[in-house]
Design a protein around this motif. Structure first.
Motif, PDB file in Angstrom:
ATOM      1  N   UNK A   1       2.163  32.529  -9.607  1.00 25.15           N
ATOM      2  CA  UNK A   1       2.286  33.125  -7.929  1.00 25.15           C
ATOM      3  C   UNK A   1       0.683  33.720  -7.826  1.00 25.15           C
TER       4      UNK A   1
ATOM      5  N   UNK B   1      -0.356  42.703  -0.313  1.00 27.35           N
ATOM      6  CA  UNK B   1       0.209  41.287   1.154  1.00 27.35           C
ATOM      7  C   UNK B   1       1.395  40.351  -0.282  1.00 27.35           C
ATOM      8  N   UNK B   2       1.715  39.398   0.610  1.00 27.96           N
ATOM      9  CA  UNK B   2       2.985  38.174  -0.117  1.00 27.96           C
ATOM     10  C   UNK B   2       2.735  38.121  -1.231  1.00 27.96           C
ATOM     11  N   UNK B   3       3.909  37.663  -1.906  1.00 26.52           N
ATOM     12  CA  UNK B   3       3.887  36.945  -3.209  1.00 26.52           C
ATOM     13  C   UNK B   3       3.089  35.236  -2.634  1.00 26.52           C
ATOM     14  N   UNK B   4       2.373  35.220  -2.566  1.00 29.08           N
ATOM     15  CA  UNK B   4       1.782  33.717  -2.424  1.00 29.08           C
ATOM     16  C   UNK B   4       2.470  32.966  -3.895  1.00 29.08           C
ATOM     17  N   UNK B   5       2.258  31.469  -3.429  1.00 29.75           N
ATOM     18  CA  UNK B   5       2.610  30.487  -4.420  1.00 29.75           C
ATOM     19  C   UNK B   5       1.438  29.954  -4.700  1.00 29.75           C
TER      20      UNK B   5
ATOM     21  N   UNK C   1       9.079  30.763   4.809  1.00 31.40           N
ATOM     22  CA  UNK C   1      10.266  31.936   5.171  1.00 31.40           C
ATOM     23  C   UNK C   1       9.271  33.194   5.881  1.00 31.40           C
TER      24      UNK C   1
ATOM     25  N   UNK D   1       8.073  32.257  -1.370  1.00 33.17           N
ATOM     26  CA  UNK D   1       8.821  34.440  -0.350  1.00 33.17           C
ATOM     27  C   UNK D   1       8.332  34.011   0.918  1.00 33.17           C
ATOM     28  N   UNK D   2       9.360  35.078   1.263  1.00 35.10           N
ATOM     29  CA  UNK D   2       8.402  36.121   2.773  1.00 35.10           C
ATOM     30  C   UNK D   2       7.567  36.608   2.537  1.00 35.10           C
ATOM     31  N   UNK D   3       7.311  37.055   3.112  1.00 33.66           N
ATOM     32  CA  UNK D   3       6.160  38.662   2.562  1.00 33.66           C
ATOM     33  C   UNK D   3       6.858  39.884   2.524  1.00 33.66           C
TER      34      UNK D   3
END
Lengths: 111, 110
Positions: free
Chosen positions: A35, A41-45, B4, B100-102
């Motif tokens: 990831x 920012x968000x965790x991105x796959x 998500x 995952x969501x943000x």
């Protein structure tokens, strides 16, 4: 308690250089993931790996990225020619069936 | 695209109150649902997971799942300042791939 370990904890590289991020998943786990999290920012796959092959990859995981499990214990992420926008925290995770456990991450800084 | 969604917050609650965190997901084939907590600069750590509709309690934490509404929530009772973190909702599909969501940033004020 078993844990996922990642090395290095921090890597600085010049744009255009290749980097290899290393992970040692928990030994009896079957699924492995990378990831990415850009600061704030968000965790991105990025990619999942099962049975010695890529199970799924996201649109982020383009031809510049590759993964390997070279020796049955390590799980590596290679970025062939780094770009400034590759600067992020990279997390490796593994699981056996249910919940995934994360390594502490490698902070990659591309300059 | 498997989405998500979480309200990014910040969510602020006083110490001792109940914090309620919500998450929706788009993939009806989703199998398992997780809540992770992430402190700034650290990796996500698992709080709890839920597979079946209904509630699951673990100490001060309760996860709630409603598959028909594609909704999962996390309640934190008796919130403490140490609960201040970003809470990530994660969902796996039948390939065990996790999205995952943000994240929702929670602040518990003393």
């Amino acid at each position: 308690e078993p844990e996922v370990t990642q090395t290095p904890s921090h890597q600085v590289t010049q744009m255009g250089q290749e980097v290899i991020l290393r992970c040692v998943p928990i030994s009896n786990h079957l699924y492995f993931y990378w990831y990415r999290q850009i600061l704030g920012q968000k965790v991105e796959f990025l990619v999942s790996f099962y049975n010695n092959e890529i199970s799924e990859k996201s649109e982020i995981f383009d031809d510049q990225f590759s993964v390997e499990r070279p020796d049955g214990s390590n799980f590596t992420l290679k970025i062939r020619s780094t770009k400034l926008e590759d600067s992020a925290m990279y997390f490796c995770a593994s699981n056996r069936v249910t919940e995934a456990f994360f390594g502490q991450g490698t902070r990659l800084t591309v300059v | 695209q498997k989405e998500v969604e979480q309200n990014s917050g910040p969510l602020s609650v006083p110490e001792g109150a109940i914090a309620s965190l919500n998450c929706t997901y788009s993939d009806r084939g989703s199998q398992s649902f997780f809540w992770y907590r992430q402190y700034s600069g650290k990796s996500p750590e698992l709080i709890m997971f839920i597979y079946s509709n209904g509630d699951k309690e673990d100490g001060r934490f309760t996860a709630q799942l409603n598959k028909a509404s594609q909704y999962v929530s996390l309640l934190i009772r008796d919130s403490q300042p140490s609960d201040s973190a970003t809470y990530l909702c994660a969902v796996t599909d039948n390939n065990n791939d996790m999205r995952f969501g943000a994240g929702t940033r929670l602040t518990v004020k003393p």
